[in-house]
Design an enzyme around this catalytic site. Structure first.
Site, PDB file in Angstrom:
ATOM      1  N   HIS A  68       0.825  -1.216   0.000  1.00 18.79           N
ATOM      2  CA  HIS A  68       0.000   0.000   0.000  1.00 18.79           C
ATOM      3  C   HIS A  68       0.854   1.259   0.000  1.00 18.79           C
ATOM      4  O   HIS A  68       0.447   2.303   0.475  1.00 18.79           O
ATOM      5  CB  HIS A  68      -0.957  -0.027   1.209  1.00 18.79           C
ATOM      6  CG  HIS A  68      -0.238  -0.213   2.499  1.00 18.79           C
ATOM      7  ND1 HIS A  68       0.137  -1.448   2.986  1.00 18.79           N
ATOM      8  CD2 HIS A  68       0.224   0.691   3.399  1.00 18.79           C
ATOM      9  CE1 HIS A  68       0.782  -1.298   4.142  1.00 18.79           C
ATOM     10  NE2 HIS A  68       0.853  -0.003   4.415  1.00 18.79           N
ATOM     11  N   GLY A  76      -3.099  -9.535   4.691  1.00 20.55           N
ATOM     12  CA  GLY A  76      -4.425 -10.124   4.488  1.00 20.55           C
ATOM     13  C   GLY A  76      -5.158 -10.254   5.813  1.00 20.55           C
ATOM     14  O   GLY A  76      -4.704  -9.746   6.830  1.00 20.55           O
ATOM     15  N   HIS A  83      -0.377  -0.536  11.384  1.00 17.19           N
ATOM     16  CA  HIS A  83       0.956  -0.166  11.858  1.00 17.19           C
ATOM     17  C   HIS A  83       1.105   1.337  11.797  1.00 17.19           C
ATOM     18  O   HIS A  83       0.344   2.019  11.087  1.00 17.19           O
ATOM     19  CB  HIS A  83       2.082  -0.897  11.120  1.00 17.19           C
ATOM     20  CG  HIS A  83       2.099  -0.716   9.635  1.00 17.19           C
ATOM     21  ND1 HIS A  83       2.375  -1.750   8.758  1.00 17.19           N
ATOM     22  CD2 HIS A  83       1.879   0.364   8.852  1.00 17.19           C
ATOM     23  CE1 HIS A  83       2.342  -1.291   7.530  1.00 17.19           C
ATOM     24  NE2 HIS A  83       2.045  -0.018   7.544  1.00 17.19           N
ATOM     25  N   ASP A  97       2.662   8.542  10.452  1.00 20.91           N
ATOM     26  CA  ASP A  97       1.548   8.005   9.651  1.00 20.91           C
ATOM     27  C   ASP A  97       1.024   6.703  10.230  1.00 20.91           C
ATOM     28  O   ASP A  97       1.767   5.915  10.814  1.00 20.91           O
ATOM     29  CB  ASP A  97       1.992   7.810   8.191  1.00 20.91           C
ATOM     30  CG  ASP A  97       2.210   9.151   7.496  1.00 20.91           C
ATOM     31  OD1 ASP A  97       2.486   9.149   6.281  1.00 20.91           O
ATOM     32  OD2 ASP A  97       2.104  10.196   8.172  1.00 20.91           O
ATOM     33  N   HIS A  99      -1.419   3.324   9.225  1.00 22.42           N
ATOM     34  CA  HIS A  99      -2.082   2.556   8.158  1.00 22.42           C
ATOM     35  C   HIS A  99      -2.875   1.428   8.794  1.00 22.42           C
ATOM     36  O   HIS A  99      -2.392   0.747   9.704  1.00 22.42           O
ATOM     37  CB  HIS A  99      -1.026   1.968   7.203  1.00 22.42           C
ATOM     38  CG  HIS A  99      -0.178   3.020   6.552  1.00 22.42           C
ATOM     39  ND1 HIS A  99       1.097   2.785   6.106  1.00 22.42           N
ATOM     40  CD2 HIS A  99      -0.435   4.332   6.292  1.00 22.42           C
ATOM     41  CE1 HIS A  99       1.597   3.904   5.593  1.00 22.42           C
ATOM     42  NE2 HIS A  99       0.674   4.852   5.680  1.00 22.42           N
ATOM     43  N   ASP A 102      -6.810  -3.018   5.388  1.00 18.31           N
ATOM     44  CA  ASP A 102      -8.162  -3.040   4.819  1.00 18.31           C
ATOM     45  C   ASP A 102      -8.714  -4.456   4.713  1.00 18.31           C
ATOM     46  O   ASP A 102      -9.906  -4.647   4.475  1.00 18.31           O
ATOM     47  CB  ASP A 102      -8.111  -2.403   3.418  1.00 18.31           C
ATOM     48  CG  ASP A 102      -9.321  -1.547   3.134  1.00 18.31           C
ATOM     49  OD1 ASP A 102      -9.319  -0.803   2.157  1.00 18.31           O
ATOM     50  OD2 ASP A 102     -10.285  -1.638   3.922  1.00 18.31           O
ATOM     51  N   HIS A 122      -4.265   2.884  19.907  1.00 14.83           N
ATOM     52  CA  HIS A 122      -2.970   2.207  20.073  1.00 14.83           C
ATOM     53  C   HIS A 122      -1.956   2.731  19.061  1.00 14.83           C
ATOM     54  O   HIS A 122      -0.836   3.093  19.401  1.00 14.83           O
ATOM     55  CB  HIS A 122      -3.172   0.696  19.892  1.00 14.83           C
ATOM     56  CG  HIS A 122      -1.914  -0.111  19.941  1.00 14.83           C
ATOM     57  ND1 HIS A 122      -1.409  -0.656  21.100  1.00 14.83           N
ATOM     58  CD2 HIS A 122      -1.042  -0.467  18.967  1.00 14.83           C
ATOM     59  CE1 HIS A 122      -0.289  -1.330  20.840  1.00 14.83           C
ATOM     60  NE2 HIS A 122      -0.046  -1.226  19.529  1.00 14.83           N
ATOM     61  N   HIS A 126       1.852   5.037  19.038  1.00 16.58           N
ATOM     62  CA  HIS A 126       3.124   4.882  18.320  1.00 16.58           C
ATOM     63  C   HIS A 126       3.466   6.157  17.559  1.00 16.58           C
ATOM     64  O   HIS A 126       4.604   6.601  17.546  1.00 16.58           O
ATOM     65  CB  HIS A 126       3.040   3.721  17.319  1.00 16.58           C
ATOM     66  CG  HIS A 126       3.025   2.367  17.946  1.00 16.58           C
ATOM     67  ND1 HIS A 126       3.902   1.971  18.934  1.00 16.58           N
ATOM     68  CD2 HIS A 126       2.222   1.306  17.716  1.00 16.58           C
ATOM     69  CE1 HIS A 126       3.651   0.722  19.280  1.00 16.58           C
ATOM     70  NE2 HIS A 126       2.632   0.283  18.551  1.00 16.58           N
TER      71      HIS A 126
HETATM   72  O1  7FY Z   1       3.616  -2.207  16.780  1.00 21.84           O
HETATM   73  C1  7FY Z   1       2.857  -2.903  16.100  1.00 21.84           C
HETATM   74  C2  7FY Z   1       3.300  -4.000  15.244  1.00 21.84           C
HETATM   75  C3  7FY Z   1       2.366  -5.083  15.271  1.00 21.84           C
HETATM   76  C4  7FY Z   1       1.061  -4.850  15.399  1.00 21.84           C
HETATM   77  N1  7FY Z   1       0.216  -5.887  15.391  1.00 21.84           N
HETATM   78  S1  7FY Z   1      -1.378  -5.684  15.251  1.00 21.84           S
HETATM   79  O2  7FY Z   1      -1.619  -4.803  14.118  1.00 21.84           O
HETATM   80  O3  7FY Z   1      -1.975  -6.962  15.176  1.00 21.84           O
HETATM   81  C5  7FY Z   1      -1.983  -4.897  16.651  1.00 21.84           C
HETATM   82  C6  7FY Z   1      -1.739  -5.460  17.864  1.00 21.84           C
HETATM   83  C7  7FY Z   1      -2.280  -4.866  19.016  1.00 21.84           C
HETATM   84  C8  7FY Z   1      -3.055  -3.720  18.917  1.00 21.84           C
HETATM   85  C9  7FY Z   1      -3.666  -3.164  20.105  1.00 21.84           C
HETATM   86  C10 7FY Z   1      -3.109  -3.412  21.352  1.00 21.84           C
HETATM   87  C11 7FY Z   1      -3.732  -2.913  22.486  1.00 21.84           C
HETATM   88  C12 7FY Z   1      -4.903  -2.179  22.389  1.00 21.84           C
HETATM   89  C13 7FY Z   1      -5.463  -1.933  21.135  1.00 21.84           C
HETATM   90  C14 7FY Z   1      -4.850  -2.434  20.003  1.00 21.84           C
HETATM   91  C15 7FY Z   1      -3.272  -3.140  17.676  1.00 21.84           C
HETATM   92  C16 7FY Z   1      -2.728  -3.730  16.541  1.00 21.84           C
HETATM   93  C17 7FY Z   1       0.559  -3.487  15.519  1.00 21.84           C
HETATM   94  C18 7FY Z   1       1.497  -2.583  16.105  1.00 21.84           C
HETATM   95  O4  7FY Z   1       1.145  -1.481  16.565  1.00 21.84           O
HETATM   96 CA    CA Z   2      -3.921  -8.363   8.556  1.00 22.84          CA
HETATM   97 ZN    ZN Z   3       1.899   0.968   5.796  1.00 25.40          ZN
HETATM   98 ZN    ZN Z   4       1.810  -1.560  18.662  1.00 29.01          ZN
END
Ligand code: 7FY
Ligand code: CA
Ligand code: ZN
Ligand code: ZN
Length: 166
Positions: A68, A76, A83, A97, A99, A102, A122, A126
């Site tokens: 993307h 998927g 992220h 940013d 993302h 989808d 969350h 970051h």
């Molecule tokens: O740093 C990272 C790398 C891996 C990720 N995995 S994820 O997209 O499956 C994900 C995991 C946990 C959350 C989350 C954790 C606590 C509260 C709400 C969401 C959001 C996304 C998401 C992420 O933020």
């Molecule tokens: Ca996925």
């Molecule tokens: Zn991305």
């Molecule tokens: Zn995270």
């Protein structure tokens, strides 16, 4: 037991833009969930998050699947949900940013699908410079723990963000 990824936003005003919405959600519903996610953090730090509807914002947010536009393609359905890029500090436009994958089914109400508000909150953590917390009850915990009604920012996250921006 929070962590920082290095760097933070120095300006008082931080702009964000929601570029698109997934097929299962209405664009304004997405914008509202993301506004609430920013408010979770804004309460505790001297920063103002301002939404812009055109041009380049500090934090560009978009839904995409697989490749993307950055070197981190999504995977998927399930697996990674989203992220975000921290404010590394060398002025790369991708800094901050967010993302969303989808291929996931995000929801803003029900308890079964992935809650967009929580995932956005969350990822915004970051974008602001927080890493993962070892505290499993923290919003910045590495694992999605399901939706909680009337969400309150856990103490570990308040400490983490105020150490960075206090
Ligand atoms: O740093 C990272 C790398 C891996 C990720 N995995 S994820 O997209 O499956 C994900 C995991 C946990 C959350 C989350 C954790 C606590 C509260 C709400 C969401 C959001 C996304 C998401 C992420 O933020
Ligand atoms: Ca996925
Ligand atoms: Zn991305
Ligand atoms: Zn995270």
């Amino acid at each position: 037991r929070f962590s920082h990824s290095g760097g933070r936003w120095e300006e008082r005003k931080i702009t964000y833009r929601v570029l698109n919405a997934p097929p299962e959600l209405n664009y304004d519903v997405v914008r509202e969930a993301i506004r609430r996610a920013f408010n979770v953090w804004q309460t505790f730090i001297p920063r103002d998050f301002v939404e812009v509807s055109s041009g380049q914002a500090d934090i560009m947010m978009k839904f995409g699947e697989y490749h993307h536009g950055d070197p981190y393609p999504f995977d998927g359905p399930s697996g990674t949900l989203a992220h975000a890029f921290g404010p590394f500090g060398y002025g790369d436009p991708i800094e901050g940013d967010v993302h969303f994958d989808d291929s996931e089914t995000f929801s803003v109400r029900t308890f079964d699908d992935i809650n967009l508000f929580l995932v956005a909150a969350h990822e915004i953590g970051h974008s602001l410079g927080l890493g993962h917390s070892q505290d499993s009850t923290a919003l910045m915990a590495p694992f999605y723990s399901g939706y909680q009604p009337n969400f309150e920012l856990p103490y570990d996250d308040i400490l983490g963000i105020q150490t960075l921006y206090g």
